[in-house]
Enzyme design. Structure first.
Site, PDB file in Angstrom:
ATOM      1  N   LYS A  19       0.860  -1.188   0.000  1.00  0.00           N
ATOM      2  CA  LYS A  19       0.000   0.000   0.000  1.00  0.00           C
ATOM      3  C   LYS A  19       0.891   1.229   0.000  1.00  0.00           C
ATOM      4  CE  LYS A  19      -3.991   0.062   1.847  1.00  0.00           C
ATOM      5  NZ  LYS A  19      -5.191   0.052   2.708  1.00  0.00           N
ATOM      6  N   ASP A 121     -11.680   3.409  12.413  1.00  0.00           N
ATOM      7  CA  ASP A 121     -12.325   3.556  11.091  1.00  0.00           C
ATOM      8  C   ASP A 121     -12.926   2.225  10.650  1.00  0.00           C
ATOM      9  OD1 ASP A 121     -11.326   4.504   7.716  1.00  0.00           O
ATOM     10  OD2 ASP A 121     -13.172   4.928   8.823  1.00  0.00           O
TER      11      ASP A 121
END
Length: 549
Positions: A19, A121
Site C-alpha cells: 500500500k 475507522d
C-alpha cells in the site's frame, strides 16, 4: 488514501500487498511520523481476523523539477476475497451471515483492544471476507494517523471518505477509545441487517450531527424480517454515551450470539431500551448543533435563533480571510530549519512503547523522562498511555517529560462478605467498586435466611475494579424427610438433631409399641422447615395387642 499493488517478497518467498500512500498525505511530515508509529503498533498484532502488517517504510522519488518527494508504504498480507462493502451492495445479507461477519469483526477488535490498538475507522470498506468465509479487518492505525494530523471533523472526513460510521465522540472531536470501534461495528451490523446506514444526509457534517443528536430506528422497523432480539443489540451498540454501550468487544460478541439463538424481547421492551439510551438532552443537543454548524454551510440545518446583522458577518469573513492569507504567506516563506531553535526539542510520540524504550527515545532527543504509573482499562500493563507535554510540542533542551505508564486495570480489595446479609453484601460490593453476580441458595442449619455463606472471591483478594462476585447465601431452612417410614424413633431423633432442630417425643398408648420403636407421625415435614424450629415425633407406646379401633 492509497494505491495498492500486488507484490512478491523475494526474501521470504511469498506474495504480499503493498500500500503506497497518497502524495498529499505523504507531504505532511507529522503524518509520516504518526503513520510509521501506527504501522509499527499494527505489525505487533497477529490474529486470523486481522490483515497482518509485515513491514513499513519510506521510499522517495524525484519529480521533473529535481525535487525529492517521500513515498511512505506498508507491506501487508495479501488477502483474496470480497470487501464487505461489495457484499452489502450486491443485495440483502441473510441474518446468520450478518451475525457471522460482525462476530469476525468483534473478534479482531477484541484482540486489538487487548493490544492497546484502537482502529477508529471500522466500516465495510475495511473488512474483507475470504472465499472460505474468514473475516479479515485491515488498516489498523491508519485512521489514527489521519485523525491526529487533522484538526476538524470536516478535514478528517474529507480524508477518510465518509462519516457514516463515525461515533458521536469522533464527530464532536472528543477523546476516542475502544468503545468508538464498538459503535462503528454497530453501524455495520445495522447496515448488514437493513441494507442501509442508520443515518444518512447530503453532507458529512449533516450525518455527523445525526450521530450525535438523533435516535436511530430499530432495525426491525426498517426490515420487518429482522429478529427483534437483534434490535436490543444494535440500539445498545449505537448508544450516544460510550458508557451505555457494551464495555468491550467480548461483551458485544456474547450478547450478539445470545440474541441470535435467544427469545425476542417485546416491542415495549425495545422502546423502553431506546428511550433510556436516546433520551433527550436539550442542552447537549443545542451545543452540538451550534458547533457542527460552524463546520459546514449545510442548508439542511436551520437556525433556531436570529443571526447577527449581515454587515457583521461580511466583516468577520474579511478579517478571517486576511488572517488566513497572512498565515499562508508565512508558511510558504518559512525556511526549513527555522521552525525549531537549536536549544529546543520536539517531544517525540512514545505512546504504546514500553517505558524503557520511551526513556531511550526521549533521551535521544535530549529530554528527561519522569515516570508516573496509573491504571488503565485499555492500555496493556507497562505500555505508555500518554505524555505531558504531548507529542509534537516544542520544549527546551533537557526539559522533563512526564511519561504515564499503564499499571493495568485498577484493582480493589474484596471486602469481608461472609456472615453479612445479602443486602449488606451488595452495599459492601458497591462501595468497593465490585459487581454482584449470581446468588445461589444453600441450606445451613445455623444461618438465617440470606446470610452470606461464601463468595467466589476471598476476602482481601486484589481483583480488577468492576469484577463480578458470586455469592452463596443461606436459605434459612432445612429439609426434613419423611420419618414415618424406614426410621426407628432413635434414628429419627438423630436425623433431626443433626439438622440442629429441637426434638420432642410424644407417646401414644392407643397403638402397640414396636421393637425398636417407630415413628407414627411428625409435626413438621416432609419438606423445608425453618432452622432451629421444634419438631414433635409421635410414637406408639401401648401394650402389645392393645391397639385402638
Amino acid at each position: 488514501m492509497a494505491s495498492v499493488f500486488r507484490g512478491y517478497d523475494l526474501t521470504l518467498g511469498r506474495p504480499v500487498a503493498i500500500k503506497i500512500l497518497d502524495s498529499a498525505l505523504a507531504a505532511d511530515s507529522s503524518f509520516r511520523t504518526r503513520f510509521r508509529l501506527e504501522a509499527q503498533a499494527a505489525s505487533r498484532m497477529s490474529s486470523a481476523t486481522i490483515v497482518r502488517v509485515y513491514d513499513a517504510g519510506e521510499d522517495s522519488e524525484v519529480d521533473d523539477a529535481g525535487e525529492r518527494h517521500p513515498i511512505p508504504f506498508i507491506v501487508m498480507e495479501l488477502v483474496g476475497g470480497r470487501l464487505l462493502k461489495d457484499i452489502i451492495a450486491a443485495g440483502p445479507v441473510p441474518v446468520p451471515d450478518a451475525i457471522r461477519y460482525v462476530d469476525g469483526i468483534l473478534e479482531a477488535l477484541e484482540y486489538s483492544h487487548r493490544a492497546g490498538v484502537v482502529h477508529r475507522d471500522i466500516k465495510p470498506g475495511n473488512v474483507m471476507v475470504t472465499p472460505s468465509g474468514q473475516v479479515k479487518v485491515m488498516d489498523f492505525g491508519i485512521a489514527r494517523a489521519v485523525s491526529d494530523s487533522s484538526s476538524t471533523v470536516a478535514e478528517t472526513t474529507s480524508i477518510l471518505g465518509t462519516a457514516a460510521y463515525f461515533s458521536p465522540e469522533q464527530a464532536k472531536g472528543d477523546v476516542v477509545d475502544a468503545r468508538a470501534d464498538l459503535y462503528s461495528t454497530g453501524v455495520v451490523l445495522y447496515e448488514l441487517l437493513t441494507g442501509q446506514q442508520p443515518f444518512r444526509g447530503d453532507t458529512p457534517v449533516a450525518v455527523a450531527y445525526q450521530h450525535v443528536s438523533e435516535a436511530p430506528l430499530a432495525p426491525s422497523e426498517v426490515v420487518d424480517t429482522v429478529p427483534r432480539a437483534l434490535d436490543a443489540v444494535v440500539l445498545r451498540a449505537l448508544a450516544k454515551d460510550p458508557f451505555q454501550r457494551f464495555p468491550d468487544a467480548a461483551a458485544f460478541r456474547e450478547t450478539l450470539d445470545a440474541a441470535a439463538s435467544g427469545s425476542s424481547p417485546s416491542r415495549r421492551q425495545v422502546d423502553t431500551l431506546a428511550n433510556s439510551l436516546y433520551g433527550p438532552d436539550p442542552k447537549q443537543a443545542a451545543e452540538t448543533a451550534r458547533s457542527l454548524r460552524q463546520l459546514s454551510s449545510d442548508p439542511t440545518m436551520k437556525r433556531t435563533q436570529p443571526g447577527p446583522p449581515a454587515a457583521w458577518i461580511w466583516a468577520g469573513v474579511a478579517v478571517l480571510a486576511v488572517l488566513l492569507i497572512s498565515v499562508l504567506i508565512w508558511v510558504l516563506t518559512m525556511r526549513p530549519g527555522s521552525v525549531i531553535p537549536s536549544g529546543s526539542r520536539i517531544v517525540p510520540d512514545v505512546i504504546g512503547m514500553v517505558y524503557d524504550d520511551a526513556n531511550q527515545t526521549l533521551a535521544g532527543k535530549d529530554l528527561l523522562a519522569h515516570r508516573e504509573d496509573e491504571a488503565s482499562e485499555t492500555v496493556p500493563e507497562g505500555d505508555v498511555i500518554r505524555t505531558d507535554p504531548v507529542a509534537g510540542i516544542s520544549v527546551a533542551r533537557d526539559s522533563q517529560v512526564t511519561v504515564y505508564v499503564s499499571r493495568g486495570p485498577e484493582t480493589v480489595k474484596v471486602p469481608a462478605l461472609v456472615g453479612l446479609s445479602r443486602a449488606q453484601a451488595q452495599t459492601a460490593l458497591d462501595d468497593a467498586g465490585l459487581a454482584l453476580g449470581q446468588v445461589r441458595r444453600e441450606e445451613d442449619p445455623d444461618k438465617e435466611a440470606d446470610v452470606v455463606l461464601s463468595s467466589s472471591a476471598n476476602e482481601g483478594d486484589e481483583v480488577a475494579k468492576g469484577t463480578v462476585v458470586d455469592l452463596v447465601v443461606a436459605t434459612g431452612t432445612v429439609t426434613v424427610v419423611d420419618l414415618t417410614s424406614n426410621f426407628s424413633l432413635d434414628d429419627a431423633k438423630k436425623a433431626l438433631e443433626d439438622l440442629k432442630l429441637k426434638v420432642t417425643v410424644q407417646d401414644d398408648d392407643s397403638c402397640p409399641a414396636t421393637d425398636p420403636r417407630s415413628v407414627k407421625s411428625q409435626s413438621a415435614g416432609p419438606g423445608d422447615v425453618p432452622i432451629h424450629s421444634e419438631v414433635t415425633l409421635v410414637s406408639c407406646s401401648g401394650a402389645a395387642g392393645k391397639g385402638g379401633d
